[in-house]
Design a protein around this motif. Structure first.
Motif, PDB file in Angstrom:
ATOM      1  N   ASP A 144      -1.375 -20.551   7.499  1.00  0.00           N
ATOM      2  CA  ASP A 144      -0.529 -19.346   7.471  1.00  0.00           C
ATOM      3  C   ASP A 144      -0.896 -18.386   8.605  1.00  0.00           C
ATOM      4  O   ASP A 144      -0.017 -17.769   9.214  1.00  0.00           O
ATOM      5  N   ASP A 145      -2.189 -18.250   8.891  1.00  0.00           N
ATOM      6  CA  ASP A 145      -2.589 -17.327   9.955  1.00  0.00           C
ATOM      7  C   ASP A 145      -2.128 -17.815  11.329  1.00  0.00           C
ATOM      8  O   ASP A 145      -1.856 -17.004  12.219  1.00  0.00           O
ATOM      9  N   ASP A 153       1.680 -17.057  11.221  1.00  0.00           N
ATOM     10  CA  ASP A 153       1.938 -15.610  11.318  1.00  0.00           C
ATOM     11  C   ASP A 153       1.313 -14.956  12.553  1.00  0.00           C
ATOM     12  O   ASP A 153       1.390 -13.733  12.698  1.00  0.00           O
ATOM     13  N   ARG A 163      -8.234 -11.883   8.933  1.00  0.00           N
ATOM     14  CA  ARG A 163      -8.079 -12.359   7.551  1.00  0.00           C
ATOM     15  C   ARG A 163      -9.178 -11.652   6.774  1.00  0.00           C
ATOM     16  O   ARG A 163     -10.342 -11.737   7.122  1.00  0.00           O
TER      17      ARG A 163
HETATM   18 MG    MG Z   1       0.226 -14.395   6.520  1.00  0.00          MG
END
Ligand code: MG
Ligand code: FPP
Length: 298
Positions: free
Chosen positions: A67-68, A71, A76
């Motif tokens: 996801d990082d 995105d 995080r």
């Molecule tokens: Mg994210």
């Protein structure tokens, strides 16, 4: 009890027999272990339970690593993300390693648990794809947003509770409903925090979701509440860097229409339903976990 889960994850990683992976995993900032906590609270601390909790946390970690990258997130949990430290390729591969090792171990637990958890991984991947696609448009459809957060976030929490219930010989449906409500409320509160928290607390700029193109529930309700001209103004700000004036305008309009309270009330309703369900099953500790969720600072 969570210690046993940490040790199990460590053991699974050591079994990979790869120093680089050990070093990389050590750099991944650990979270609250919400999913593991739920599993242990529902099913105790037998070996299969601890293994299931470890596998779910590894899958969750894999999904956040990916996801990082998706995105372009450089932090995080207020620490540098793995993609920020080592680049996208390494972050993706570490995700793949954690995910596939988790799946291998899942097959040694029980076929029903494996089915529940693997189905959730498909759901969360579908949800992430929807999140990405939705961020390219100005989505004002609440049902689409709710379906997306169910898949992206609630599905794995629902599966965690369901898998734990299966291991403990408890009624699966009630626990899955509890997990689903908890997961939906969790994402709704997370989306509220993106608006209410300052950038330092959040580890990313405030209103980041909207800048990224994500019209989360508060923006959908705001759009519904605005006059036509203001609706056009909101739509014109979507997916762009926001000036201080634009940020203040959005926040002022949210305040005027009591949007955050409305979203919070919706999350609270889900939590109350979950609490009632667990109280009627004699699971007060699970009710407490649900209540903690809506008592997060925001
Ligand atoms: Mg994210
Ligand atoms: C965080 O959302 C992201 C998720 C909850 C799920 C991401 C899922 C995938 C990338 C699919 C992974 C697939 C496999 C096979 C492991 P967010 O961006 O809204 O939250 P954030 O603020 O924590 O980043």
């Amino acid at each position: 009890m969570l210690n046993a889960v940490e040790r199990k994850i460590e053991q699974f990683i050591v079994e990979l027999d790869d120093k680089e992976v050990m070093g990389l995993y050590a750099k991944f900032p650990q979270g609250k272990r919400l999913r593991a906590k739920l599993i242990l609270k529902i099913a105790g601390n037998g070996l299969s339970v601890v293994k299931t909790a470890a596998v779910v946390e590894m899958i969750h970690a894999a999904s956040l690593l990916h996801d990082d990258v998706i995105d372009d997130a450089y932090t995080r949990r207020s620490k540098p993300s793995l993609n920020a430290l080592y680049g996208n390729k390494t972050a993706i591969m570490l995700g793949d390693i954690l995910y596939s090792k988790g799946f291998f171990e899942l097959n040694n637990i029980s076929s029903e648990v494996a089915k529940i958890v693997s189905n959730a991984v498909t759901q969360l991947s579908l949800g992430e794809l929807k999140d990405v696609s939705l961020s390219k448009i100005f989505n004002t459809d609440k049902e689409i947003y709710l379906d997306m957060i169910y898949q992206k976030t609630a599905s794995l929490i629902e599966a965690s509770a369901g898998a734990a219930a299966v291991l403990a010989g408890k009624p699966k449906e009630a626990y899955m409903t509890y997990g689903r409500n908890l997961g939906m409320a969790f994402q709704m509160i997370d989306d509220l925090l993106d608006i209410t928290s300052d950038a330092v607390t959040l580890g990313k700029p405030a209103l980041h979701d909207f800048v990224e193109g994500k019209t989360t529930l508060p923006y959908i309700y705001l759009y519904e509440a605005l006059e036509q001209e203001e609706q056009q103004k909101l739509a014109s700000l979507h997916a762009k860097e926001l000036s201080d004036t634009d940020q203040s305008w959005i926040k002022m309009k949210m305040e005027e229409h009591q949007i955050l309270l409305k979203c919070y009330a919706q999350a609270k309703e889900l939590i109350e339903e979950a609490v009632e369900l667990m109280n009627s099953n004699g699971e007060e500790a699970l009710s407490d976990i649900a209540l903690e969720m809506i008592e997060r600072d925001f």
